[in-house]
Design a protein around this motif. Sequence first.
Motif, mmCIF file in Angstrom:
data_model
loop_
_atom_site.group_PDB
_atom_site.id
_atom_site.type_symbol
_atom_site.label_atom_id
_atom_site.label_comp_id
_atom_site.label_asym_id
_atom_site.label_seq_id
_atom_site.Cartn_x
_atom_site.Cartn_y
_atom_site.Cartn_z
ATOM 1 N N PRO A 122 0.821 -1.211 0.000
ATOM 2 C CA PRO A 122 0.000 0.000 0.000
ATOM 3 C C PRO A 122 0.856 1.262 0.000
ATOM 4 O O PRO A 122 1.730 1.418 0.843
ATOM 5 N N PHE A 123 0.645 2.120 -0.988
ATOM 6 C CA PHE A 123 1.249 3.457 -0.952
ATOM 7 C C PHE A 123 0.132 4.483 -0.987
ATOM 8 O O PHE A 123 -0.990 4.194 -1.391
ATOM 9 N N GLU A 124 0.439 5.696 -0.550
ATOM 10 C CA GLU A 124 -0.583 6.655 -0.147
ATOM 11 C C GLU A 124 -1.656 6.900 -1.190
ATOM 12 O O GLU A 124 -2.856 6.805 -0.896
ATOM 13 N N SER A 125 -1.261 7.245 -2.422
ATOM 14 C CA SER A 125 -2.272 7.604 -3.417
ATOM 15 C C SER A 125 -3.161 6.418 -3.761
ATOM 16 O O SER A 125 -4.367 6.561 -3.976
ATOM 17 N N LEU A 126 -2.582 5.215 -3.794
ATOM 18 C CA LEU A 126 -3.369 4.035 -4.123
ATOM 19 C C LEU A 126 -4.307 3.665 -2.969
ATOM 20 O O LEU A 126 -5.442 3.219 -3.199
ATOM 21 N N VAL A 127 -3.853 3.861 -1.742
ATOM 22 C CA VAL A 127 -4.719 3.617 -0.589
ATOM 23 C C VAL A 127 -5.941 4.523 -0.645
ATOM 24 O O VAL A 127 -7.076 4.083 -0.422
ATOM 25 N N GLU A 128 -5.722 5.802 -0.960
ATOM 26 C CA GLU A 128 -6.849 6.734 -1.057
ATOM 27 C C GLU A 128 -7.801 6.324 -2.172
ATOM 28 O O GLU A 128 -9.026 6.448 -2.042
ATOM 29 N N GLY A 129 -7.247 5.820 -3.270
ATOM 30 C CA GLY A 129 -8.091 5.347 -4.356
ATOM 31 C C GLY A 129 -8.944 4.170 -3.934
ATOM 32 O O GLY A 129 -10.142 4.105 -4.238
ATOM 33 N N PHE A 130 -8.347 3.221 -3.207
ATOM 34 C CA PHE A 130 -9.101 2.061 -2.750
ATOM 35 C C PHE A 130 -10.192 2.458 -1.761
ATOM 36 O O PHE A 130 -11.280 1.876 -1.770
ATOM 37 N N LYS A 131 -9.916 3.420 -0.917
ATOM 38 C CA LYS A 131 -10.945 3.869 0.021
ATOM 39 C C LYS A 131 -12.144 4.431 -0.742
ATOM 40 O O LYS A 131 -13.299 4.205 -0.349
ATOM 41 N N SER A 132 -11.884 5.129 -1.847
ATOM 42 C CA SER A 132 -12.980 5.649 -2.672
ATOM 43 C C SER A 132 -13.757 4.526 -3.340
ATOM 44 O O SER A 132 -14.969 4.622 -3.530
ATOM 45 N N SER A 133 -13.062 3.441 -3.701
ATOM 46 C CA SER A 133 -13.708 2.352 -4.442
ATOM 47 C C SER A 133 -14.589 1.478 -3.560
ATOM 48 O O SER A 133 -15.349 0.653 -4.074
ATOM 49 N N LEU A 134 -14.503 1.631 -2.250
ATOM 50 C CA LEU A 134 -15.281 0.779 -1.346
ATOM 51 C C LEU A 134 -16.784 0.957 -1.539
ATOM 52 O O LEU A 134 -17.572 0.066 -1.215
ATOM 53 N N THR A 135 -17.188 2.104 -2.070
ATOM 54 C CA THR A 135 -18.614 2.358 -2.297
ATOM 55 C C THR A 135 -19.092 1.822 -3.648
ATOM 56 O O THR A 135 -20.296 1.862 -3.929
ATOM 57 N N ALA A 136 -18.183 1.343 -4.477
ATOM 58 C CA ALA A 136 -18.561 0.799 -5.788
ATOM 59 C C ALA A 136 -18.927 -0.670 -5.627
ATOM 60 O O ALA A 136 -18.065 -1.527 -5.415
ATOM 61 N N SER A 137 -20.200 -0.980 -5.732
ATOM 62 C CA SER A 137 -20.679 -2.335 -5.436
ATOM 63 C C SER A 137 -20.167 -3.367 -6.433
ATOM 64 O O SER A 137 -20.126 -4.561 -6.129
ATOM 65 N N HIS A 138 -19.757 -2.926 -7.626
ATOM 66 C CA HIS A 138 -19.325 -3.870 -8.661
ATOM 67 C C HIS A 138 -17.806 -3.871 -8.835
ATOM 68 O O HIS A 138 -17.295 -4.330 -9.849
ATOM 69 N N HIS A 139 -17.073 -3.345 -7.832
ATOM 70 C CA HIS A 139 -15.608 -3.397 -7.865
ATOM 71 C C HIS A 139 -15.125 -4.483 -6.919
ATOM 72 O O HIS A 139 -15.588 -4.593 -5.789
ATOM 73 N N ARG A 140 -14.187 -5.308 -7.401
ATOM 74 C CA ARG A 140 -13.631 -6.381 -6.581
ATOM 75 C C ARG A 140 -12.102 -6.300 -6.585
ATOM 76 O O ARG A 140 -11.502 -5.775 -7.530
ATOM 77 N N THR A 141 -11.497 -6.854 -5.547
ATOM 78 C CA THR A 141 -10.052 -6.770 -5.366
ATOM 79 C C THR A 141 -9.444 -8.158 -5.254
ATOM 80 O O THR A 141 -9.961 -9.014 -4.533
#
Length: 360
Positions: A122-141
Amino acid sequence: MKIAIIAHSHYPIKQPFAGGLESHTFHLAQQLQQAGHQVTLFAAAGSETTLPFIPFFQPTATNDSIAEEEIVAYRERRYLSLMRVLKQGNYDLVHNNSLHYIPLKLASALPMPMVTVLHTPPFESLVEGFKSSLTASHHRTIAVSKSAAKSWLNAIPNLKTQLIYNGVDTRLWLPTNQQQKYAIWVGRITPEKGLHLAIKAAQLANMPLKICGPIYDAGYFSQAVQPLLSDQAVYLGNLGMQALARQVAQAQVFVCTPCWDEPFGLVAAEALSCGTPVAGFGRGALVEIVTPETGVLVPEDVEALAQAIAQTQPLSRKHCRQRAVERFSMAAMIQRYTDFYQTLVSDRVPFRTTRLPLVS
Protein backbone atom coordinates in the motif's frame (compact mmCIF):
# COMPACT_ATOMS: atom_id res chain seq x y z
CA MET A 1 -16.24 -12.33 -22.54
CA LYS A 2 -15.24 -8.90 -23.76
CA ILE A 3 -12.45 -7.84 -21.38
CA ALA A 4 -10.52 -4.59 -21.09
CA ILE A 5 -7.14 -4.70 -19.33
CA ILE A 6 -5.61 -1.47 -18.00
CA ALA A 7 -1.82 -1.63 -17.85
CA HIS A 8 0.20 0.91 -15.94
CA SER A 9 1.71 3.67 -18.04
CA HIS A 10 5.34 3.50 -16.93
CA TYR A 11 6.75 0.98 -19.43
CA PRO A 12 5.65 -0.79 -22.62
CA ILE A 13 4.41 -4.35 -22.22
CA LYS A 14 7.10 -6.12 -24.22
CA GLN A 15 10.21 -8.27 -23.94
CA PRO A 16 12.65 -7.99 -22.30
CA PHE A 17 10.23 -7.08 -19.54
CA ALA A 18 10.98 -4.18 -17.23
CA GLY A 19 9.67 -6.23 -14.30
CA GLY A 20 7.27 -8.85 -13.04
CA LEU A 21 4.15 -6.73 -13.55
CA GLU A 22 4.93 -6.23 -17.23
CA SER A 23 5.47 -9.98 -17.64
CA HIS A 24 2.25 -10.75 -15.78
CA THR A 25 0.19 -8.28 -17.86
CA PHE A 26 1.66 -9.62 -21.11
CA HIS A 27 0.77 -13.23 -20.30
CA LEU A 28 -2.64 -12.33 -18.91
CA ALA A 29 -3.66 -10.60 -22.14
CA GLN A 30 -2.11 -13.29 -24.31
CA GLN A 31 -3.61 -16.25 -22.47
CA LEU A 32 -7.09 -14.74 -22.14
CA GLN A 33 -7.10 -14.10 -25.87
CA GLN A 34 -5.96 -17.66 -26.60
CA ALA A 35 -8.75 -18.94 -24.34
CA GLY A 36 -11.24 -17.31 -26.72
CA HIS A 37 -12.02 -14.05 -24.93
CA GLN A 38 -12.14 -10.71 -26.74
CA VAL A 39 -9.36 -8.75 -25.05
CA THR A 40 -8.27 -5.13 -25.38
CA LEU A 41 -5.10 -4.05 -23.55
CA PHE A 42 -4.74 -0.33 -22.89
CA ALA A 43 -0.98 0.08 -22.51
CA ALA A 44 2.02 2.29 -23.25
CA ALA A 45 3.15 2.88 -26.82
CA GLY A 46 5.81 0.42 -27.91
CA SER A 47 4.09 -2.60 -26.37
CA GLU A 48 4.24 -6.00 -28.06
CA THR A 49 2.38 -5.81 -31.38
CA THR A 50 1.18 -9.43 -31.11
CA LEU A 51 -1.00 -8.34 -28.19
CA PRO A 52 -4.48 -6.87 -28.79
CA PHE A 53 -3.39 -3.50 -27.42
CA ILE A 54 -4.26 0.16 -27.89
CA PRO A 55 -1.32 2.56 -27.31
CA PHE A 56 -3.09 4.82 -24.83
CA PHE A 57 -0.02 6.17 -23.00
CA GLN A 58 3.44 7.47 -23.77
CA PRO A 59 5.95 5.65 -21.53
CA THR A 60 7.43 8.23 -19.17
CA ALA A 61 9.30 6.30 -16.46
CA THR A 62 12.72 6.63 -18.12
CA ASN A 63 12.30 10.13 -19.58
CA ASP A 64 14.43 12.33 -17.31
CA SER A 65 13.78 15.42 -19.46
CA ILE A 66 10.19 15.69 -18.19
CA ALA A 67 9.52 17.16 -14.76
CA GLU A 68 7.82 14.82 -12.30
CA GLU A 69 4.82 17.10 -11.88
CA GLU A 70 4.29 17.08 -15.65
CA ILE A 71 4.40 13.26 -15.67
CA VAL A 72 1.86 13.09 -12.83
CA ALA A 73 -0.49 15.51 -14.62
CA TYR A 74 -0.12 13.63 -17.91
CA ARG A 75 -1.01 10.29 -16.32
CA GLU A 76 -4.04 11.78 -14.57
CA ARG A 77 -5.36 13.18 -17.86
CA ARG A 78 -4.82 9.93 -19.72
CA TYR A 79 -6.48 7.77 -17.06
CA LEU A 80 -9.44 10.14 -16.93
CA SER A 81 -9.75 9.86 -20.70
CA LEU A 82 -9.45 6.09 -20.53
CA MET A 83 -12.26 5.80 -17.99
CA ARG A 84 -14.54 7.70 -20.38
CA VAL A 85 -13.57 5.30 -23.18
CA LEU A 86 -14.26 2.28 -20.98
CA LYS A 87 -17.63 3.62 -19.90
CA GLN A 88 -18.75 3.64 -23.55
CA GLY A 89 -16.91 0.46 -24.56
CA ASN A 90 -19.58 -2.19 -23.92
CA TYR A 91 -17.07 -4.40 -22.10
CA ASP A 92 -18.22 -7.25 -19.87
CA LEU A 93 -15.43 -6.58 -17.38
CA VAL A 94 -12.42 -4.33 -16.75
CA HIS A 95 -9.22 -5.79 -15.28
CA ASN A 96 -7.17 -3.04 -13.64
CA ASN A 97 -3.38 -3.44 -13.40
CA SER A 98 -2.72 0.30 -13.56
CA LEU A 99 -1.31 0.98 -10.07
CA HIS A 100 -3.04 4.37 -10.38
CA TYR A 101 -5.69 5.87 -8.14
CA ILE A 102 -8.00 7.34 -10.81
CA PRO A 103 -9.51 4.04 -12.05
CA LEU A 104 -10.27 3.24 -8.40
CA LYS A 105 -11.84 6.61 -7.64
CA LEU A 106 -14.03 6.32 -10.74
CA ALA A 107 -14.91 2.61 -10.45
CA SER A 108 -18.51 3.50 -9.59
CA ALA A 109 -18.79 5.41 -12.88
CA LEU A 110 -18.40 2.24 -14.93
CA PRO A 111 -21.48 0.24 -15.98
CA MET A 112 -19.54 -3.03 -15.81
CA PRO A 113 -17.60 -4.83 -13.03
CA MET A 114 -13.97 -3.90 -12.47
CA VAL A 115 -11.32 -6.10 -10.86
CA THR A 116 -8.20 -4.48 -9.39
CA VAL A 117 -5.17 -6.58 -8.49
CA LEU A 118 -2.90 -5.78 -5.54
CA HIS A 119 0.54 -6.03 -7.15
CA THR A 120 2.25 -3.64 -4.71
CA PRO A 121 2.39 -2.80 -1.03
CA PRO A 122 0.00 0.00 0.00
CA PHE A 123 1.25 3.46 -0.95
CA GLU A 124 -0.58 6.66 -0.15
CA SER A 125 -2.27 7.60 -3.42
CA LEU A 126 -3.37 4.04 -4.12
CA VAL A 127 -4.72 3.62 -0.59
CA GLU A 128 -6.85 6.73 -1.06
CA GLY A 129 -8.09 5.35 -4.36
CA PHE A 130 -9.10 2.06 -2.75
CA LYS A 131 -10.95 3.87 0.02
CA SER A 132 -12.98 5.65 -2.67
CA SER A 133 -13.71 2.35 -4.44
CA LEU A 134 -15.28 0.78 -1.35
CA THR A 135 -18.61 2.36 -2.30
CA ALA A 136 -18.56 0.80 -5.79
CA SER A 137 -20.68 -2.34 -5.44
CA HIS A 138 -19.33 -3.87 -8.66
CA HIS A 139 -15.61 -3.40 -7.87
CA ARG A 140 -13.63 -6.38 -6.58
CA THR A 141 -10.05 -6.77 -5.37
CA ILE A 142 -7.59 -9.62 -5.92
CA ALA A 143 -4.42 -10.12 -3.86
CA VAL A 144 -1.49 -11.95 -5.45
CA SER A 145 -0.44 -13.44 -2.10
CA LYS A 146 -1.50 -13.72 1.52
CA SER A 147 1.39 -11.40 2.37
CA ALA A 148 0.07 -8.71 0.01
CA ALA A 149 -3.45 -9.07 1.37
CA LYS A 150 -2.21 -8.71 4.96
CA SER A 151 -0.27 -5.52 4.21
CA TRP A 152 -3.32 -3.96 2.56
CA LEU A 153 -5.64 -5.00 5.38
CA ASN A 154 -3.36 -3.17 7.78
CA ALA A 155 -3.94 -0.02 5.69
CA ILE A 156 -7.64 -0.58 4.92
CA PRO A 157 -9.18 -2.98 7.50
CA ASN A 158 -12.50 -3.35 5.63
CA LEU A 159 -10.94 -4.14 2.25
CA LYS A 160 -12.11 -7.56 1.01
CA THR A 161 -9.76 -9.50 -1.23
CA GLN A 162 -9.76 -12.69 -3.29
CA LEU A 163 -6.48 -14.64 -3.35
CA ILE A 164 -5.16 -15.62 -6.80
CA TYR A 165 -1.45 -16.34 -7.09
CA ASN A 166 0.42 -15.11 -10.15
CA GLY A 167 1.24 -17.75 -12.72
CA VAL A 168 4.22 -18.61 -14.90
CA ASP A 169 4.26 -20.24 -18.32
CA THR A 170 5.41 -23.74 -17.39
CA ARG A 171 5.69 -24.53 -21.11
CA LEU A 172 8.48 -21.96 -21.42
CA TRP A 173 10.20 -22.23 -18.02
CA LEU A 174 11.33 -25.82 -18.49
CA PRO A 175 13.86 -28.04 -16.68
CA THR A 176 17.03 -29.29 -18.36
CA ASN A 177 19.58 -32.01 -17.60
CA GLN A 178 22.45 -29.68 -18.51
CA GLN A 179 23.19 -28.15 -15.12
CA GLN A 180 26.35 -26.11 -14.73
CA LYS A 181 28.11 -24.93 -11.58
CA TYR A 182 26.72 -21.46 -11.07
CA ALA A 183 24.01 -19.64 -9.19
CA ILE A 184 21.73 -17.11 -10.86
CA TRP A 185 20.06 -13.90 -9.69
CA VAL A 186 17.25 -12.30 -11.73
CA GLY A 187 15.35 -9.09 -11.12
CA ARG A 188 15.19 -5.33 -11.30
CA ILE A 189 18.52 -3.92 -10.17
CA THR A 190 17.48 -1.62 -7.34
CA PRO A 191 18.56 -1.42 -3.68
CA GLU A 192 15.44 -3.15 -2.36
CA LYS A 193 16.23 -6.24 -4.45
CA GLY A 194 19.54 -6.71 -2.61
CA LEU A 195 21.75 -7.81 -5.50
CA HIS A 196 24.95 -6.71 -3.71
CA LEU A 197 24.10 -9.12 -0.89
CA ALA A 198 23.58 -11.98 -3.38
CA ILE A 199 27.03 -11.35 -4.88
CA LYS A 200 28.70 -11.36 -1.48
CA ALA A 201 26.87 -14.54 -0.43
CA ALA A 202 27.82 -16.33 -3.65
CA GLN A 203 31.45 -15.36 -3.07
CA LEU A 204 31.35 -16.81 0.45
CA ALA A 205 29.75 -19.99 -0.92
CA ASN A 206 32.43 -20.22 -3.63
CA MET A 207 29.68 -20.29 -6.24
CA PRO A 208 29.95 -18.39 -9.54
CA LEU A 209 26.98 -16.05 -10.01
CA LYS A 210 25.21 -14.93 -13.18
CA ILE A 211 23.11 -11.76 -12.94
CA CYS A 212 20.20 -10.83 -15.22
CA GLY A 213 17.79 -7.92 -15.20
CA PRO A 214 17.24 -4.27 -16.09
CA ILE A 215 19.20 -1.55 -14.28
CA TYR A 216 16.52 0.62 -12.65
CA ASP A 217 18.88 2.51 -10.35
CA ALA A 218 22.08 3.47 -12.16
CA GLY A 219 23.59 5.00 -9.01
CA TYR A 220 23.06 1.82 -7.01
CA PHE A 221 24.50 -0.30 -9.83
CA SER A 222 27.64 1.82 -10.22
CA GLN A 223 28.31 2.25 -6.51
CA ALA A 224 27.15 -1.02 -4.90
CA VAL A 225 27.11 -3.64 -7.65
CA GLN A 226 29.68 -2.87 -10.32
CA PRO A 227 32.68 -2.92 -7.93
CA LEU A 228 31.71 -6.49 -6.95
CA LEU A 229 31.54 -7.81 -10.52
CA SER A 230 34.29 -10.19 -11.69
CA ASP A 231 34.74 -13.33 -13.73
CA GLN A 232 32.91 -15.06 -10.86
CA ALA A 233 30.04 -12.55 -10.74
CA VAL A 234 28.96 -11.67 -14.29
CA TYR A 235 26.18 -9.30 -15.40
CA LEU A 236 24.48 -10.68 -18.54
CA GLY A 237 22.05 -7.79 -19.09
CA ASN A 238 18.27 -7.92 -19.43
CA LEU A 239 17.54 -11.10 -21.39
CA GLY A 240 14.44 -12.15 -23.29
CA MET A 241 12.31 -14.92 -21.81
CA GLN A 242 13.70 -17.86 -23.78
CA ALA A 243 17.35 -16.99 -23.18
CA LEU A 244 16.62 -16.24 -19.54
CA ALA A 245 14.74 -19.51 -19.05
CA ARG A 246 17.77 -21.44 -20.34
CA GLN A 247 20.10 -19.66 -17.95
CA VAL A 248 17.80 -20.28 -14.97
CA ALA A 249 17.29 -23.96 -15.85
CA GLN A 250 21.04 -24.62 -16.13
CA ALA A 251 21.83 -23.01 -12.76
CA GLN A 252 22.35 -25.11 -9.66
CA VAL A 253 20.52 -22.60 -7.48
CA PHE A 254 18.45 -19.46 -7.83
CA VAL A 255 19.37 -16.68 -5.39
CA CYS A 256 16.57 -14.33 -4.31
CA THR A 257 17.41 -11.42 -1.99
CA PRO A 258 14.39 -9.19 -1.34
CA CYS A 259 15.16 -6.47 1.20
CA TRP A 260 11.47 -5.58 1.37
CA ASP A 261 8.23 -7.55 1.59
CA GLU A 262 7.71 -8.67 -2.00
CA PRO A 263 3.97 -8.85 -2.87
CA PHE A 264 4.70 -12.00 -4.89
CA GLY A 265 8.10 -12.82 -6.38
CA LEU A 266 7.48 -14.06 -9.92
CA VAL A 267 11.17 -14.87 -10.50
CA ALA A 268 11.13 -17.48 -7.73
CA ALA A 269 8.11 -19.25 -9.27
CA GLU A 270 9.86 -19.17 -12.66
CA ALA A 271 12.95 -20.75 -11.11
CA LEU A 272 10.92 -23.56 -9.54
CA SER A 273 9.24 -24.18 -12.90
CA CYS A 274 12.73 -24.77 -14.31
CA GLY A 275 13.41 -27.23 -11.50
CA THR A 276 15.92 -24.86 -9.91
CA PRO A 277 15.84 -24.66 -6.10
CA VAL A 278 15.79 -21.26 -4.39
CA ALA A 279 18.08 -19.82 -1.73
CA GLY A 280 16.80 -16.52 -0.42
CA PHE A 281 15.62 -14.20 2.29
CA GLY A 282 12.37 -15.27 3.94
CA ARG A 283 10.44 -12.05 3.40
CA GLY A 284 7.05 -11.21 1.94
CA ALA A 285 5.39 -13.76 -0.32
CA LEU A 286 8.59 -15.74 -0.85
CA VAL A 287 7.62 -17.88 2.16
CA GLU A 288 4.40 -18.83 0.30
CA ILE A 289 6.24 -19.83 -2.87
CA VAL A 290 9.25 -21.71 -1.51
CA THR A 291 8.86 -24.78 0.71
CA PRO A 292 11.59 -26.74 2.56
CA GLU A 293 11.46 -29.27 -0.29
CA THR A 294 12.14 -26.60 -2.92
CA GLY A 295 14.51 -24.14 -1.28
CA VAL A 296 16.13 -22.67 1.80
CA LEU A 297 14.98 -19.34 3.22
CA VAL A 298 16.99 -17.48 5.85
CA PRO A 299 17.00 -14.12 7.63
CA GLU A 300 18.49 -11.13 5.83
CA ASP A 301 22.13 -12.08 6.42
CA VAL A 302 24.95 -12.71 3.94
CA GLU A 303 26.59 -15.57 5.83
CA ALA A 304 23.26 -17.33 6.35
CA LEU A 305 22.49 -16.94 2.65
CA ALA A 306 25.88 -18.42 1.71
CA GLN A 307 25.02 -21.47 3.80
CA ALA A 308 21.58 -21.65 2.20
CA ILE A 309 23.15 -21.72 -1.27
CA ALA A 310 25.09 -24.84 -0.26
CA GLN A 311 22.09 -26.41 1.49
CA THR A 312 19.95 -26.32 -1.66
CA GLN A 313 22.22 -28.70 -3.55
CA PRO A 314 20.61 -31.98 -2.36
CA LEU A 315 17.06 -30.76 -3.05
CA SER A 316 14.99 -32.50 -5.69
CA ARG A 317 14.64 -30.56 -8.92
CA LYS A 318 11.61 -32.75 -9.69
CA HIS A 319 9.88 -31.47 -6.55
CA CYS A 320 10.65 -27.88 -7.55
CA ARG A 321 9.06 -28.37 -10.94
CA GLN A 322 6.08 -30.18 -9.44
CA ARG A 323 5.34 -27.33 -7.03
CA ALA A 324 5.40 -24.74 -9.81
CA VAL A 325 3.10 -26.76 -12.06
CA GLU A 326 0.60 -27.49 -9.28
CA ARG A 327 0.49 -24.08 -7.58
CA PHE A 328 1.84 -21.41 -9.91
CA SER A 329 1.12 -22.41 -13.51
CA MET A 330 -0.25 -19.91 -16.00
CA ALA A 331 -3.08 -22.30 -16.82
CA ALA A 332 -4.17 -22.44 -13.17
CA MET A 333 -4.02 -18.64 -12.84
CA ILE A 334 -6.07 -18.01 -15.99
CA GLN A 335 -8.68 -20.55 -14.89
CA ARG A 336 -9.01 -18.87 -11.48
CA TYR A 337 -9.30 -15.44 -13.07
CA THR A 338 -11.90 -16.48 -15.61
CA ASP A 339 -13.94 -18.30 -12.97
CA PHE A 340 -13.89 -15.13 -10.87
CA TYR A 341 -14.74 -12.95 -13.88
CA GLN A 342 -17.65 -15.21 -14.78
CA THR A 343 -19.10 -14.94 -11.28
CA LEU A 344 -19.04 -11.14 -11.49
CA VAL A 345 -20.48 -11.02 -15.01
CA SER A 346 -23.21 -13.55 -14.19
CA ASP A 347 -24.23 -11.52 -11.14
CA ARG A 348 -24.21 -8.28 -13.12
CA VAL A 349 -27.23 -6.04 -12.76
CA PRO A 350 -27.76 -2.56 -14.21
CA PHE A 351 -25.58 -0.18 -12.20
CA ARG A 352 -26.38 3.37 -11.35
CA THR A 353 -23.18 5.10 -12.44
CA THR A 354 -21.78 8.46 -11.48
CA ARG A 355 -20.79 11.20 -13.89
CA LEU A 356 -17.19 11.26 -15.03
CA PRO A 357 -15.30 14.54 -14.81
CA LEU A 358 -14.63 16.37 -18.05
CA VAL A 359 -11.16 16.04 -19.54
CA SER A 360 -9.54 18.97 -21.32
